[in-house]
Motif scaffolding. Structure first.
Motif, short mmCIF file in Angstrom:
data_model
loop_
_atom_site.label_atom_id
_atom_site.label_comp_id
_atom_site.label_asym_id
_atom_site.label_seq_id
_atom_site.Cartn_x
_atom_site.Cartn_y
_atom_site.Cartn_z
N CYS A 72 63.30 85.70 26.51
CA CYS A 72 62.70 85.24 25.27
C CYS A 72 63.71 84.34 24.55
CB CYS A 72 62.26 86.41 24.40
SG CYS A 72 63.61 87.46 23.82
N VAL A 73 63.24 83.66 23.52
CA VAL A 73 64.10 82.71 22.79
C VAL A 73 64.04 83.02 21.29
CG1 VAL A 73 64.57 80.28 22.30
CG2 VAL A 73 63.66 80.94 24.54
N PRO A 74 64.99 83.80 20.79
CA PRO A 74 65.06 83.99 19.34
C PRO A 74 65.69 82.77 18.68
CG PRO A 74 66.69 85.37 20.44
CD PRO A 74 65.94 84.64 21.51
N MET A 75 65.20 82.45 17.48
CA MET A 75 65.71 81.32 16.70
C MET A 75 65.72 81.69 15.23
SD MET A 75 63.82 77.87 18.05
CE MET A 75 62.34 78.37 18.89
N ILE A 76 66.72 81.25 14.52
CA ILE A 76 66.71 81.30 13.06
C ILE A 76 66.30 79.91 12.60
CG2 ILE A 76 68.09 81.52 10.97
CD1 ILE A 76 69.74 83.66 12.41
N LEU A 77 65.27 79.90 11.75
CA LEU A 77 64.72 78.65 11.22
C LEU A 77 64.94 78.60 9.72
CD1 LEU A 77 61.26 78.83 13.04
CD2 LEU A 77 63.35 77.69 13.84
N GLU A 78 65.05 77.38 9.21
CA GLU A 78 65.26 77.21 7.78
C GLU A 78 64.37 76.11 7.23
OE1 GLU A 78 69.36 77.62 5.79
OE2 GLU A 78 69.02 75.45 5.90
N LYS A 79 63.86 76.34 6.03
CA LYS A 79 62.97 75.36 5.38
C LYS A 79 62.63 75.92 4.01
CE LYS A 79 58.38 73.34 6.40
NZ LYS A 79 57.52 73.65 5.28
N GLU A 80 62.22 75.07 3.10
CA GLU A 80 61.66 75.57 1.85
C GLU A 80 60.39 76.35 2.19
OE1 GLU A 80 60.96 72.82 -1.33
OE2 GLU A 80 63.07 72.25 -1.43
N ASN A 81 60.22 77.51 1.58
CA ASN A 81 59.03 78.32 1.78
C ASN A 81 58.83 78.69 3.26
OD1 ASN A 81 56.88 79.62 0.38
ND2 ASN A 81 55.46 78.12 1.23
N ALA A 82 59.92 78.97 3.95
CA ALA A 82 59.89 79.16 5.41
C ALA A 82 58.98 80.29 5.87
CB ALA A 82 61.32 79.40 5.94
N ILE A 83 59.01 81.42 5.19
CA ILE A 83 58.23 82.57 5.65
C ILE A 83 56.74 82.25 5.65
CG2 ILE A 83 57.62 84.99 5.22
CD1 ILE A 83 60.56 84.64 6.12
#
Length: 143
Positions: A72-83
């Motif tokens: 599998c490929v876990p990633m941490i993502l970032e952005k305004e209002n990400a969730i």
């Protein structure tokens, strides 16, 4: 609006279907920055630990079995209002109920094999991200 981080996991069905690049491209096109990423394989113990919140649910054993069935490929993502934005991008857990154009509507086969995990809160995003990545592995800035 605040910049948030969320964890996603491209699940074993996503990897098996050779969709890592396609799904990652959709994530980036939606404005998310990738702050950490790795290809890994969960053991039953690590999958069980990650999904421990579901331990009493009837699907827990099946979930652990599936998540340890391949890479599998876990990633941490970032952005305004990400969730909220990420959950909208991936669609409902049940692909039959997911809005057209969402990742799950396009690629998922079932509730159990639904291509992608997404954190459900900012707090869980932090906890889940730390399950896969040391803080030193998370890129603070892409420039």
């Amino acid at each position: 609006m605040a910049v948030e981080r969320t964890l996603t996991i491209l699940k074993p069905d996503c990897v098996r279907k050779n969709l890592i690049g396609t799904v990652t491209a959709q994530i980036q096109e939606a404005g998310f920055s990738i702050k950490a990423l790795k290809l890994t394989r969960l053991t039953k113990e690590t999958a069980g630990g990650f999904y421990a919140v579901h331990k009493e649910r009837p699907f827990f054993g099946e979930l652990v079995e599936f998540m340890s069935s391949g890479p599998c490929v876990p990633m941490i993502l970032e952005k305004e209002n990400a969730i909220e934005d990420f959950r909208a991008l991936i669609g409902a857990t049940n692909p039959a109920e997911a809005e057209e154009g969402t990742i799950r509507a396009q690629f998922a086969d079932s509730v159990g094999e639904n291509i992608v995990h997404g954190s459900d809160s900012v707090e869980n995003g932090k906890i889940e991200g730390a399950y896969f990545f040391a803080e030193s592995e998370v890129v603070a800035n892409n420039s």
